[in-house]
Design a protein around this motif. Sequence first.
Motif, short mmCIF file in Angstrom:
data_model
loop_
_atom_site.label_atom_id
_atom_site.label_comp_id
_atom_site.label_asym_id
_atom_site.label_seq_id
_atom_site.Cartn_x
_atom_site.Cartn_y
_atom_site.Cartn_z
N SER A 114 -4.90 -9.37 4.51
CA SER A 114 -5.64 -9.59 3.27
C SER A 114 -4.97 -10.67 2.43
O SER A 114 -5.65 -11.43 1.73
CB SER A 114 -5.75 -8.29 2.47
OG SER A 114 -4.49 -7.91 1.95
N CYS A 133 0.82 -1.22 0.00
CA CYS A 133 0.00 0.00 0.00
C CYS A 133 0.85 1.27 0.00
O CYS A 133 0.39 2.33 -0.41
CB CYS A 133 -0.96 0.00 1.19
SG CYS A 133 -0.17 0.22 2.81
N CYS A 192 -2.54 -5.23 5.00
CA CYS A 192 -2.16 -5.91 3.76
C CYS A 192 -1.75 -7.36 4.03
O CYS A 192 -2.06 -8.25 3.24
CB CYS A 192 -1.04 -5.16 3.06
SG CYS A 192 -1.53 -3.55 2.38
N TYR A 224 -9.64 -10.82 -3.87
CA TYR A 224 -9.41 -9.49 -3.32
C TYR A 224 -7.95 -9.11 -3.47
O TYR A 224 -7.63 -7.98 -3.84
CB TYR A 224 -9.82 -9.45 -1.85
CG TYR A 224 -9.46 -8.15 -1.16
CD1 TYR A 224 -10.29 -7.03 -1.25
CD2 TYR A 224 -8.29 -8.03 -0.42
CE1 TYR A 224 -9.96 -5.84 -0.65
CE2 TYR A 224 -7.95 -6.83 0.19
CZ TYR A 224 -8.79 -5.74 0.08
OH TYR A 224 -8.45 -4.56 0.68
N ARG A 249 -6.16 -6.37 -6.54
CA ARG A 249 -5.66 -5.07 -6.10
C ARG A 249 -4.35 -4.75 -6.81
O ARG A 249 -3.61 -5.64 -7.23
CB ARG A 249 -5.49 -5.02 -4.58
CG ARG A 249 -4.42 -5.93 -4.03
CD ARG A 249 -4.30 -5.81 -2.52
NE ARG A 249 -3.88 -4.46 -2.13
CZ ARG A 249 -3.67 -4.09 -0.88
NH1 ARG A 249 -3.86 -4.96 0.11
NH2 ARG A 249 -3.29 -2.87 -0.60
N ASP A 250 -4.07 -3.48 -6.95
CA ASP A 250 -2.88 -3.05 -7.68
C ASP A 250 -1.62 -3.58 -7.01
O ASP A 250 -1.37 -3.31 -5.83
CB ASP A 250 -2.86 -1.51 -7.73
CG ASP A 250 -1.76 -1.00 -8.63
OD1 ASP A 250 -1.44 -1.68 -9.62
OD2 ASP A 250 -1.20 0.07 -8.34
#
Length: 410
Positions: free
Chosen positions: A297, A269, A294, A305, A309-310
């Motif tokens: 996740s 992130c 993070c 998910y 995500r990037d």
Amino acid sequence: MPISREYARSLFVDLTKSAAVPLDPDELLHMPGLRRHGHVFFGDVAVRCYKYKARWTYDERDIRAAGGTLAELDMDRDDVVDVQLPPYRDLPERDPEEWQRPNWRRQLVSWMFDGARYKLFREERPYEEGADWQAIGANGLPGGLSWEEFAASSSKYPHLRNIAGTRPLQLLTWSGENWRLPRAYADLLDRWERREEELVARARLCSSCGDRGPYWGEWRTATKEGYATRCPPCSRAAFQPYTGHLRGVPYEKHRRRGSRADDYLCRLCKESQASAWDHCHEHGFVRGPLCGSCNSSEGSRHPNYFLERDGGTLHLLECRACLEERTLPSRYSQYVVREHLMRTERHGRCRKPPYVREVEHADGVHRFHLECSGWHTASNWTRDVTAAEVVLLVQAFVDAALAAQEGRRA
């Protein structure tokens, strides 16, 4: 004295045996408000959570004080007040943060309409039958929902049917015109709303510059001492970016060498202090430092998910073996195959992607169950995918991610 969550729950149960308010001591295990403000609520009584030797604990004095306060709380069940519940979804155009603020009346309404939707789904009635499932019946519940059905649907997820660590459905009654609760209990929940707002407001402030962060706690970062609030600019100024110097290093070897993850910024992130060295559990190589959010996740949330995500897929490929073999950890392989089947499989001429789930894995063959999601008569079928096909699909997925990375660099 720090005590474990399990012992805190046991002690709390003993202290509150005579409490007039129905309580849910399991809140001490679930810690629902941990990230937002670091406390567990029972009514308006807030019990602070502490991190001790990398484990979440409580102070025994706090548990005894909270248990004593709740045991002494006086509540006359015959002294009731009408509860003015708001309309269903009464905030269409207001600040989105308003939905996150504590509001026990709105929470009760949400439970009721969740029960009505569940009844609609269970009876397989068309959603287009419209407003009848939102119509309030003579018993005060929407969609023809009976109290027994409402209570049964709520009992399936008891930890989600609590408000401030209490069980309101055990006290809620219908007068024939209005919902009612004991006056002392309604006052208790009103005080809880104000107290929780105070704690959230305090926890939103960056500890370095004092700026106010998002309501849901995106600036809150898990550390070895607990949660800390720091805005992204202050985090980037305080912690160094990870440059990949541990790429290809086995995690166990790195642990013995002892580099601290919390010296770095989260490599995914890039907004929060890292709290752990993430590593590939199948190959054992370090992938990089991640913040608590993070890292959770990657380890516990649904694979889609993380992959969507990037930078998620590229982070998994920080494992040297995954990159060289052009593969991903096995829990992500099922997602890759599922997405492939959703893109390529169809029921006849239907254009809608089917629902796909894996039902069996034996002798190197993955069997998936597919169900048409169109509005016509549902159709079910199975699709077998061999281990060799899984390897090729995952390799194609990895190649696409690497090609996209090269395209961005160019």
